[in-house]
Scaffold this active site. Structure first.
Site, PDB file in Angstrom:
ATOM      1  N   HIS A 249      37.733  98.804   4.367  1.00  0.00           N
ATOM      2  CA  HIS A 249      37.068  98.380   5.658  1.00  0.00           C
ATOM      3  C   HIS A 249      37.706  97.135   6.359  1.00  0.00           C
ATOM      4  O   HIS A 249      38.332  96.295   5.665  1.00  0.00           O
ATOM      5  CB  HIS A 249      35.628  97.858   4.869  1.00  0.00           C
ATOM      6  CG  HIS A 249      35.023  98.996   4.337  1.00  0.00           C
ATOM      7  ND1 HIS A 249      34.074  98.921   2.977  1.00  0.00           N
ATOM      8  CD2 HIS A 249      35.135 100.383   4.563  1.00  0.00           C
ATOM      9  CE1 HIS A 249      33.888  99.864   2.631  1.00  0.00           C
ATOM     10  NE2 HIS A 249      33.992 101.104   3.600  1.00  0.00           N
TER      11      HIS A 249
ATOM     12  N   LYS B 230      37.942  87.584   3.126  1.00  0.00           N
ATOM     13  CA  LYS B 230      37.414  87.703   1.665  1.00  0.00           C
ATOM     14  C   LYS B 230      37.936  87.169   0.465  1.00  0.00           C
ATOM     15  O   LYS B 230      39.243  87.278   0.238  1.00  0.00           O
ATOM     16  CB  LYS B 230      37.247  89.049   1.260  1.00  0.00           C
ATOM     17  CG  LYS B 230      36.340  89.866   2.814  1.00  0.00           C
ATOM     18  CD  LYS B 230      36.394  91.721   2.286  1.00  0.00           C
ATOM     19  CE  LYS B 230      35.549  92.235   3.583  1.00  0.00           C
ATOM     20  NZ  LYS B 230      35.802  93.579   3.411  1.00  0.00           N
TER      21      LYS B 230
ATOM     22  N   HIS C 184      40.347  96.310   3.683  1.00  0.00           N
ATOM     23  CA  HIS C 184      40.206  96.024   2.144  1.00  0.00           C
ATOM     24  C   HIS C 184      39.547  97.134   1.633  1.00  0.00           C
ATOM     25  O   HIS C 184      38.617  97.626   2.159  1.00  0.00           O
ATOM     26  CB  HIS C 184      39.494  94.531   1.950  1.00  0.00           C
ATOM     27  CG  HIS C 184      39.177  94.567   0.462  1.00  0.00           C
ATOM     28  ND1 HIS C 184      38.018  94.609  -0.020  1.00  0.00           N
ATOM     29  CD2 HIS C 184      39.953  93.883  -0.574  1.00  0.00           C
ATOM     30  CE1 HIS C 184      37.968  94.350  -1.279  1.00  0.00           C
ATOM     31  NE2 HIS C 184      39.027  94.003  -1.668  1.00  0.00           N
TER      32      HIS C 184
ATOM     33  N   TYR D 208      32.271  88.998  -4.000  1.00  0.00           N
ATOM     34  CA  TYR D 208      32.922  88.647  -2.923  1.00  0.00           C
ATOM     35  C   TYR D 208      32.230  87.690  -1.934  1.00  0.00           C
ATOM     36  O   TYR D 208      31.234  87.816  -1.604  1.00  0.00           O
ATOM     37  CB  TYR D 208      34.020  89.727  -2.239  1.00  0.00           C
ATOM     38  CG  TYR D 208      33.062  90.704  -1.347  1.00  0.00           C
ATOM     39  CD1 TYR D 208      33.163  90.572  -0.041  1.00  0.00           C
ATOM     40  CD2 TYR D 208      32.633  91.645  -2.168  1.00  0.00           C
ATOM     41  CE1 TYR D 208      32.486  91.668   0.555  1.00  0.00           C
ATOM     42  CE2 TYR D 208      31.931  92.643  -1.143  1.00  0.00           C
ATOM     43  CZ  TYR D 208      31.733  92.940  -0.204  1.00  0.00           C
ATOM     44  OH  TYR D 208      31.190  93.613   0.934  1.00  0.00           O
TER      45      TYR D 208
ATOM     46  N   ASP E 242      33.938 106.292   5.055  1.00  0.00           N
ATOM     47  CA  ASP E 242      35.297 105.898   4.564  1.00  0.00           C
ATOM     48  C   ASP E 242      36.146 107.403   4.591  1.00  0.00           C
ATOM     49  O   ASP E 242      37.251 107.384   4.748  1.00  0.00           O
ATOM     50  CB  ASP E 242      35.169 105.461   2.929  1.00  0.00           C
ATOM     51  CG  ASP E 242      34.681 104.244   3.151  1.00  0.00           C
ATOM     52  OD1 ASP E 242      34.558 103.411   4.210  1.00  0.00           O
ATOM     53  OD2 ASP E 242      34.055 103.756   1.703  1.00  0.00           O
TER      54      ASP E 242
END
Length: 181
Positions: free
Chosen positions: A62, A71, A118, A131, A168
């Protein structure tokens, strides 16, 4: 905190100092001044996120094309195979990735700056993933880089087909993905 450089200099693996004895352990999981010194610049976080996923769940890769997020990621229970992919066209490491195993046991954190995609694969029975982000979640600007694009060369430690969210599974390969300048 021990700072470990990776093959992409801006992505850092961070190991906190853990103090343990027969009672358990203690460690400082967050300190703004220590973190800023580790990354070499002040970083401002605006949001914390927490997910729990079963073994074989793959979340990512993402990124947001606007409101790009840096992040700071970690696992508090279980283990994941964590990946950051450089999407900055002007970078000498464009299209390359860094991977690390993060777990509740090793207590490592990965700093993924803005400009990277990520994602992670859960390799334990379950994992709780936390995160911090430097910008707010902006669903209109979220994109998915195709997790298994051969151009990325990511050697995911898969035992079977991963469990994926539909967006995804339909991620764009690097050659077609929106990237950063």
């Amino acid at each position: 905190m021990n700072v470990i450089t990776t093959d992409i200099p801006e992505v850092l693996l961070l190991e906190p100092k853990v103090f343990g004895d027969a009672r358990g352990f203690f460690y400082e999981s967050w300190n703004q001044a220590v973190f800023d010194k580790a990354v070499g610049a002040p970083v401002h976080f605006v949001q914390d996120n927490h997910s729990r996923s079963a073994k074989g769940v793959l979340r990512g890769l993402h990124y947001q094309v606007q409101q790009a997020q840096g992040k700071l990621v970690r696992v508090v229970a279980g283990e994941v195979f964590d990946v950051a992919v450089d999407l900055r066209r002007a970078s000498p490491t464009f299209g390359r990735h860094v991977a690390a195993r993060l777990s509740g046991e090793n207590k490592r954190m990965l700093w993924v700056p803005a400009g990277f995609a990520h994602g992670f694969l859960v390799v334990s029975e379950m994992a709780e993933f936390l995160y911090k982000t430097t910008d707010y979640y902006a669903p209109a600007h979220e994109r998915s880089l195709l997790w298994n694009d051969p151009a990325l060369g990511i050697d995911w430690p898969l035992e079977s087909e991963p469990q994926l969210k539909a967006n995804d599974a339909a991620g764009k390969p690097l050659a077609q993905a929106e990237t950063y300048p």
